[in-house]
Design an enzyme around this catalytic site. Structure first.
Site, short mmCIF file in Angstrom:
data_model
loop_
_atom_site.label_atom_id
_atom_site.label_comp_id
_atom_site.label_asym_id
_atom_site.label_seq_id
_atom_site.Cartn_x
_atom_site.Cartn_y
_atom_site.Cartn_z
N HIS A 58 0.84 -1.21 0.00
CA HIS A 58 0.00 0.00 0.00
C HIS A 58 0.86 1.25 0.00
CE1 HIS A 58 -3.80 2.06 0.42
NE2 HIS A 58 -3.34 2.77 1.44
N HIS A 275 -6.05 -1.16 6.13
CA HIS A 275 -6.53 -0.65 7.43
C HIS A 275 -7.81 -1.37 7.85
CE1 HIS A 275 -3.73 2.46 6.40
NE2 HIS A 275 -4.53 3.04 5.54
N ASP A 326 2.20 3.01 2.96
CA ASP A 326 1.10 3.97 2.96
C ASP A 326 1.58 5.42 2.83
OD1 ASP A 326 -1.25 5.37 3.33
OD2 ASP A 326 -1.95 4.18 5.02
C1 NGQ Z 1 -5.51 8.32 1.66
N1 NGQ Z 1 -4.74 7.59 3.81
O1 NGQ Z 1 -6.33 8.04 0.77
O2 NGQ Z 1 -4.43 8.82 1.42
C2 NGQ Z 1 -5.90 8.02 3.09
C3 NGQ Z 1 -6.46 9.24 3.74
C4 NGQ Z 1 -8.92 9.04 3.40
C5 NGQ Z 1 -4.89 6.78 4.83
N2 NGQ Z 1 -6.06 6.28 5.03
C6 NGQ Z 1 -7.67 9.79 3.09
N3 NGQ Z 1 -3.89 6.47 5.60
O3 NGQ Z 1 -8.90 7.89 3.78
O4 NGQ Z 1 -9.95 9.66 3.22
ZN ZN Z 2 -4.14 4.53 1.97
#
Ligand code: NGQ
Ligand code: ZN
Length: 459
Positions: A58, A275, A326
């Site tokens: 990821h 997650h 991530d």
């Molecule tokens: C992302 N990141 O898409 O980059 C997400 C945050 C979201 C993580 N979840 C944004 N760590 O989930 O809306």
């Molecule tokens: Zn992500």
């Protein structure tokens, strides 16, 4: 490239650690023969113990350039959601050139750390105004170019992002660079699949961003479109990272996000739930039974204050997992596995929580499971050193004081839990050396370009 032979005094094979192993790598970069108890003649001698490289399941590559920039106390108390606002502001100014520079630097760092392939969960599609680029796949190609420069395996996951929350709510301004209507998204998927299908080291899948960002109809359309191209291609989704997300899901459908996926979509081995943090025991066991991969990103999940994944229950039920960088607050597979275990120790006030067999090495178990689970998530023939698999491996650095005088799984325990400084010596991907003696040939150049770019961005 012709057939090559390599000799390892110690190598981690699917059946365990073996002595005096000769690997034959064919012209396509795949392992065509593996002999144990062989002699080193007419083979290149590897400079340490050899293990399969780690897939990074990821990545949002652009976030590498904001790592460390969001650690100042905000006025109202910080959370995942305030970090996300900062992330949206940060990405506003990124150009395709910037993204290629960041991704190239990141992928070089990944290789030096022991990641040999990566799943790029790619949603920064459009220009700063939200309009598609002349070539709507421009940003995707920049990631592919970065992976080409670095020489890392890449599973490209174009992301469908259409809404700001459950129930098909309209996107907010900060999300304008991500947004597609389903028909334009299907064209993007087709463009990527057509160009990348059958190319070495590459695979294309798809990623509905989250149940917040796609409606059930859109999710169904993505799966159907992917099936028309490649019915075994991987599907990734952000599952249940934050409690607010679970509450919003319950308000929307009466079901929790993972519960909804299990009931309405049906999970299987082609799915990766990134997650899978907030799950009930029933959800945890349901995902384990489905054969899907839990995409764990311990350093980012720690950084963002996500919560704890019920790993003991999941592993006891035979659940599969892999690790992802991530947001890239860390670029190190050994560190991710350490924090996977440390989170569980801090929560349970116990030690060696994740080991499944009495007397087994925790580091060995974690590394092997994450490599196999990561390979499943990327849908690439990697993760073990076996005939037919791609020659993606790392040679451990036994000159590191933490690794010296260890053996077998002791090397992995030390690399994950020891005071390790540089556990990786050499790295091969697809039969080609990418890192020798800890250094990638593009290391200095990629850093110089990265610094220039960051200086401009932060000015
Ligand atoms: C992302 N990141 O898409 O980059 C997400 C945050 C979201 C993580 N979840 C944004 N760590 O989930 O809306
Ligand atoms: Zn992500």
């Amino acid at each position: 490239m012709s057939t090559r032979r390599y000799f390892a005094a110690h190598a981690l094979l699917p059946q365990g650690w073996a002595r005096d192993v000769c690997f034959t790598v064919d012209a396509g970069g795949f392992l065509s023969a593996i002999e144990t108890g062989c002699t080193a003649t007419e083979a290149e001698r590897l400079a340490g113990p050899v293990i399969a490289g780690m897939p990074n399941l990821h990545s949002h590559a652009f976030q590498r350039a904001m790592a460390g920039l969001t650690e100042k106390g905000g006025p109202a108390g910080d959370s995942f959601w305030s970090w996300r606002e900062q992330m949206y502001r940060f990405l506003e100014r990124l150009t395709p050139d910037d993204v290629e520079v960041i991704a190239t630097r990141l992928y070089v760092e990944m290789l030096e750390a022991g990641y040999t392939s990566v799943a790029e969960f790619h949603y920064l599609h459009h220009d700063a105004s939200g309009a598609p680029y002349g070539d709507p796949a421009e940003m995707a190609w920049r990631h592919v170019a970065a992976a080409d420069t670095a020489g890392i395996g890449l599973t490209m996951l174009p992301v469908l992002y259409a809404h700001s929350n459950f129930g098909g709510l309209p996107p907010v301004a900060g999300q304008r660079r991500f947004i597609h209507a389903i028909d334009a998204f299907e064209r993007l998927m087709e463009t990527l699949a057509t160009r990348l299908h059958g190319t070495p080291l590459r695979r294309v899948g798809a990623a509905p961003h989250s149940l917040r960002a796609v409606t059930p109809q859109e999710l169904g359309a993505v799966i159907a479109a992917l099936n028309r191209m490649d019915s075994s291609a991987p599907l990734h989704i952000h599952a249940a990272e934050q409690r607010k997300e679970v509450d919003d899901s319950l308000a929307w459908s009466g079901l929790r996000p993972v519960e909804w996926l299990l009931k309405e979509v049906g999970l299987s081995e082609r799915w990766t739930l990134v997650h899978a943090t907030h799950m009930t025991p029933e959800e945890t066991e349901g995902v384990a039974r489905s054969g899907a991969v839990a995409g764990l990103c311990p350093s980012t999940e720690g950084d963002l204050g996500d919560g704890f994944f019920d790993a003991p229950r999941y592993l006891a039920a035979g659940g599969r997992f892999g690790i992802g960088g991530d947001s890239h607050v860390g670029v190190d597979p050994f560190m991710e596995l350490r924090w996977f275990e440390y989170g569980q120790r801090l929560k349970s006030e116990r030690r060696n929580v994740l080991v499944q067999d009495i007397g087994a090495s925790l580091g060995g178990e974690l590394y092997r499971r994450a490599a196999v689970g990561g390979a499943q998530a990327l849908a690439q023939p990697v993760g073990t050193l076996a005939i037919g698999q791609r020659a993606d491996w790392i040679v451990l650095n036994t000159d590191d004081a933490a690794l010296t005088e260890q053996q077998g799984d002791g090397w992995l325990d030390a690399a994950i839990f020891g005071p390790v400084r540089r556990p990786v010596r050499d790295v091969m991907v697809g039969g080609q050396w990418r890192v020798r003696d800890g250094v990638h040939p593009q290391s200095a150049a990629s850093l110089a370009r990265y610094r220039t770019m960051l200086k401009r961005l932060l000015a």
